[in-house]
Design an enzyme around this catalytic site. Structure first.
Site, short mmCIF file in Angstrom:
data_model
loop_
_atom_site.label_atom_id
_atom_site.label_comp_id
_atom_site.label_asym_id
_atom_site.label_seq_id
_atom_site.Cartn_x
_atom_site.Cartn_y
_atom_site.Cartn_z
N LYS A 182 31.26 50.64 36.43
CA LYS A 182 32.18 51.79 36.41
C LYS A 182 31.86 52.69 35.21
O LYS A 182 31.81 53.92 35.34
CB LYS A 182 33.64 51.30 36.35
N GLN A 189 41.56 46.52 34.72
CA GLN A 189 40.81 45.71 35.68
C GLN A 189 41.61 44.45 36.05
O GLN A 189 42.14 43.75 35.19
CB GLN A 189 39.45 45.31 35.07
N ASP A 224 43.64 54.06 40.06
CA ASP A 224 43.52 52.96 41.02
C ASP A 224 44.47 53.14 42.21
O ASP A 224 44.31 52.48 43.23
CB ASP A 224 43.91 51.64 40.34
N1 GUN Z 1 39.63 44.24 40.72
C1 GUN Z 1 38.94 44.26 41.88
N2 GUN Z 1 38.91 45.51 42.41
C2 GUN Z 1 39.60 46.29 41.56
C3 GUN Z 1 39.92 47.67 41.57
O1 GUN Z 1 39.56 48.45 42.47
N3 GUN Z 1 40.66 48.11 40.50
C4 GUN Z 1 41.08 47.29 39.50
N4 GUN Z 1 41.81 47.79 38.52
N5 GUN Z 1 40.81 45.99 39.49
C5 GUN Z 1 40.07 45.50 40.51
#
Ligand code: GUN
Length: 308
Positions: A52, A96, A119
């Site tokens: 990311k 996350q 998100d």
């Molecule tokens: N853990 C797995 N996928 C995601 C996501 O798209 N966003 C976040 N914040 N955590 C994750």
């Protein structure tokens, strides 16, 4: 053979469309900023977060990477989120998941300012999604929708089956497919005859986190199969159970030390109409949609209408 739905190609298209928008924001002295919080040392999460941050750099989005230790408390994380909420240079905040077990994830997600929630996990934004109001959508499901749209796979009137009911993927995926006029079924670990439910699907989305759970006989002839799973096989016994007497897979496992596998058995999809590979299918799209949500958030902060 099925059409291979190339997530990297679609990611590149999405990022190419975002680039002029990022440049326009930079010219207005409003370079988008994303903060990513990774609590603890989960190795899979660390890889996702690294990708990311890398995507931000490549697109010209500035990023802040916070890495509190596994022992971080809920209150400490709440304070961290409050500081990010107050920063004018931060347009998006991503905490996350999963968080360490002792942390109250619900309180953390609630603390993220809804207009920085890239998100789409805040209850306000979930409500907006369910109601069909504008707002950020969870990245993985919206990436799947982009993939279907750009490959011109019809959704309206089709039977869609989503395997998995997580807050991050399964539930929002079902909602977005419903908004696109699919007839949607959500399956989960207590579903009585999973194979029979899946066989009815024109569009089958596997997001349950169980390696190769979806076998060939779960897939209707010509169906579109979207594999959201990302599972690591760590033992030779696991590899043998899923790929019995398969020298090639055994050797690949020995060479790499592990095998990455989706929720769909990769050698049993020959009769599908279209499939996503793992890796290179849904994964790249999640990141592209995170970038899209961050750019849209920065545009909104600038008072500019987001590009639909
Ligand atoms: N853990 C797995 N996928 C995601 C996501 O798209 N966003 C976040 N914040 N955590 C994750």
């Amino acid at each position: 053979m099925p059409v291979l739905l190339d997530g990297k190609k679609i990611r590149d298209e999405i990022l190419a469309e975002l680039r002029p928008r990022v440049e326009a924001l930079a010219l207005a002295a409003r370079t988008p900023g994303l903060a990513v919080v990774l609590a603890g040392g989960d190795p899979a999460s660390a890889i996702y977060v690294k990708n990311k941050i890398k995507a931000c750099g490549e697109l010209g989005i500035s990023s802040v990477h916070l890495t509190p230790p596994e022992t971080v408390t809920t209150d400490e994380l709440l304070a961290m989120v409050a500081q990010l909420n107050a920063r004018p240079d931060i347009d998006g905040i991503l905490v996350q998941m999963p968080l360490p077990k002792h942390v109250d994830a619900h309180r953390i997600l609630l603390a993220v300012a809804p207009d920085k929630d890239v998100d789409g996990f805040h209850p306000c934004n979930i409500g907006n999604m369910v109601s069909g109001n504008p707002g950020p959508r969870p990245c993985t499901p919206s990436g799947v929708m982009e993939l279907l749209r750009r490959y011109r796979i019809a959704i309206a009137g089709k039977r869609a089956v989503v395997v998995g009911r997580s807050d991050i993927v399964g539930k929002p995926m079902a909602m977005l497919l419903l908004h696109a006029h699919a007839t949607v079924t959500i399956c989960h670990s207590k579903t009585v005859d999973l194979a029979a439910e899946c066989r009815r699907a024109d569009i089958l989305v596997a997001a349950i986190g169980r390696p190769a759970l979806i076998r060939g006989d779960f897939i209707k002839l010509g169906a579109t199969v979207i594999d959201v799973g990302m599972n690591r096989l760590d033992t030779a016994a696991q590899v043998e159970a899923i790929f019995p007497d398969n020298q090639e897979k055994q050797q690949e496992f020995l060479r790499k030390g592990s095998l990455l596998l989706g929720d769909v058995h990769p050698l049993e999809t020959a009769h599908a109409g279209a499939v996503t590979p793992v890796p290179g299918g849904v994964g790249p799209l999640t990141i592209a949609m995170l970038m899209a949500n961050t750019v849209a958030s920065a545009e909104q902060r600038l008072g500019r209408a987001p590009v639909p």
